[in-house]
Design a protein around this motif. Sequence first.
Motif, PDB file in Angstrom:
ATOM      1  N   UNK A 102       9.175  -2.024  17.386  1.00  0.00           N
ATOM      2  CA  UNK A 102      10.027  -1.887  16.208  1.00  0.00           C
ATOM      3  C   UNK A 102      11.306  -2.687  16.383  1.00  0.00           C
ATOM      4  N   UNK A 105      11.320  -7.393  16.133  1.00  0.00           N
ATOM      5  CA  UNK A 105      11.580  -8.414  15.118  1.00  0.00           C
ATOM      6  C   UNK A 105      13.019  -8.471  14.605  1.00  0.00           C
ATOM      7  N   UNK A 106      13.899  -7.655  15.141  1.00  0.00           N
ATOM      8  CA  UNK A 106      15.264  -7.673  14.636  1.00  0.00           C
ATOM      9  C   UNK A 106      16.035  -8.825  15.278  1.00  0.00           C
ATOM     10  N   UNK A 107      16.549  -9.776  14.483  1.00  0.00           N
ATOM     11  CA  UNK A 107      17.304 -10.885  15.072  1.00  0.00           C
ATOM     12  C   UNK A 107      18.676 -10.388  15.512  1.00  0.00           C
ATOM     13  N   UNK A 109      21.424 -11.760  16.318  1.00  0.00           N
ATOM     14  CA  UNK A 109      22.641 -12.311  15.731  1.00  0.00           C
ATOM     15  C   UNK A 109      23.005 -11.607  14.432  1.00  0.00           C
ATOM     16  N   UNK A 110      21.983 -11.098  13.731  1.00  0.00           N
ATOM     17  CA  UNK A 110      22.265 -10.403  12.476  1.00  0.00           C
ATOM     18  C   UNK A 110      22.981  -9.087  12.731  1.00  0.00           C
ATOM     19  N   UNK A 111      22.920  -8.609  13.985  1.00  0.00           N
ATOM     20  CA  UNK A 111      23.547  -7.332  14.303  1.00  0.00           C
ATOM     21  C   UNK A 111      25.039  -7.455  14.574  1.00  0.00           C
ATOM     22  N   UNK A 197      26.311 -17.998  18.995  1.00  0.00           N
ATOM     23  CA  UNK A 197      26.312 -17.740  17.547  1.00  0.00           C
ATOM     24  C   UNK A 197      27.125 -16.498  17.213  1.00  0.00           C
TER      25      UNK A 197
END
Lengths: 260, 257
Positions: A102, A105-107, A109-111, A197
Amino acid sequence: MKTFALNRPWLLGIATGILFLTGWQLTPTMGLIDAQLVPPATTVLNRFLQQWLDPTFYPDLLITVLRVAGGFLLAAAVAIPLGLAMGYWQSVHRMFGLTIETIRPVPASALVPIAAAMFGIGNLMHISVVFLATVVPILLASLDGVRNVDPILISTARTFKRTTPDIFRTVLLPAALPHIVTGLRISIAIALVVGISSEMIMSAEGLGRRVVYAQRMLRVPELYAGVITLALLGYGFNRTFLLLENRILGWHRQAMAKNW
Amino acid sequence: MSRLQRGSGILVLAAVIALWQLLAMLGVVTENQLASPTRIVAATVEELQEGTLAREIMATARRIIIGFSFAVVFGVLSGFALGRSKLLHAAFAPIIEFLRPMPVVAILPIAIFVLGLGDRMTYSVVAFASGWIILLHAMDGIRSIDPVLIDTGRTFHIRPLRQFLTIALPASAPHTFTGMRVGFGIAVIVTVVVELISGFGGGLGDYIGVSQGALRVPEAYSGIVLVAILGYGLAQLFALLERRLMAWHHGFKQQAR
């Protein structure tokens, strides 16, 4: 002429490099490319060398390196043992597998905005983002590494009535090492990308922030010089890692066989 | 295998989510720091009904797919060219080896500066970052073809084009497809980062940044969850495509075991 060039591939490489640099120098100076957008090579080189004389550069460099390395090492410390355990015991694998899939797939950098809400924009935020980005790849590599260990090794150790911690320490970890190191090599590159980033997105210091600052303030030579610095940083990390890899895997028959 | 064992994975995941919910409800973490799962789901449903979220999802999906398509074309063509031609490879090898470890995000500020904000810049950055990986894999794929295959082609006097299509292409396909798979993951990440940094033109990355800035934390989390789902969904589609095209290879590998 073609054979001459092919017999000396390094010559061709240098020639292309020189051609590229010359082009970079001449096209802005001759006005073929807008010099405001792409300054001549010498201007950029000058600015690049200048920044090494700038005392404010070094804290930025150090902070970026520490954040990236810190997050990476923390992730390795957590992911390698857990990955080994998951590879060895099916029950552990079943327990954590779904949660890992789960998160995967969470990138990372988006966090960054959310991590910033939780931890502010200091080192903790950047380190935790780098940690999240690298923990899953390293874990999967360790898991794979254990899966690929020759079962005979494990059976032999069991026959000698070795305790489980012993088996982990003397059999599993060394045998899975090539796989783990490959995972680490990929993950250090990820760590660098995510670290930079996240600095670009939200940070008060660091190399990533420097480059974004130069872009926003339209300090063009500084922008290009910063990008070159980042490329060199990537190169430096990679080289260091290869050196360490050779040291660690030097004895490993399986890994060294690849180099023949 | 007892039912308890089989369900242990789901149990652990449920426990994590439950703990999360508990922490949020007890106020151990404030509303501004961490949104509870229930709030996230509620926010997602609300936003979807309003229609704004659907637009952002489409924007991000569009950028990923178009950027990745450019990346495949650019990466595969130049990768093959560099792999095939010893001349080209020798000429560009130093530059390639130097750029290989470069963090692709470093290119972003220059791209924003030269191309401004907007779709042209986004497509370029995504295509470059993703295409670069594909290029490396395709090039390595061509270069690592079993020489026996190439020599066989030569022995039979097969024309170069036919040789390429029937020998080199299939032989390098596994490597190339791995590159495309990795490249796709990169395309997703880079798209979201670009949207987040440029804060322009909508998309899920922008949505996350703006929500967080407005302290609408559940919305920000829902953005992240949606990015994860979108990335996963598109990756699965791609895996399906790969399985069709590479069925011959998978079958062969199974037999070899």
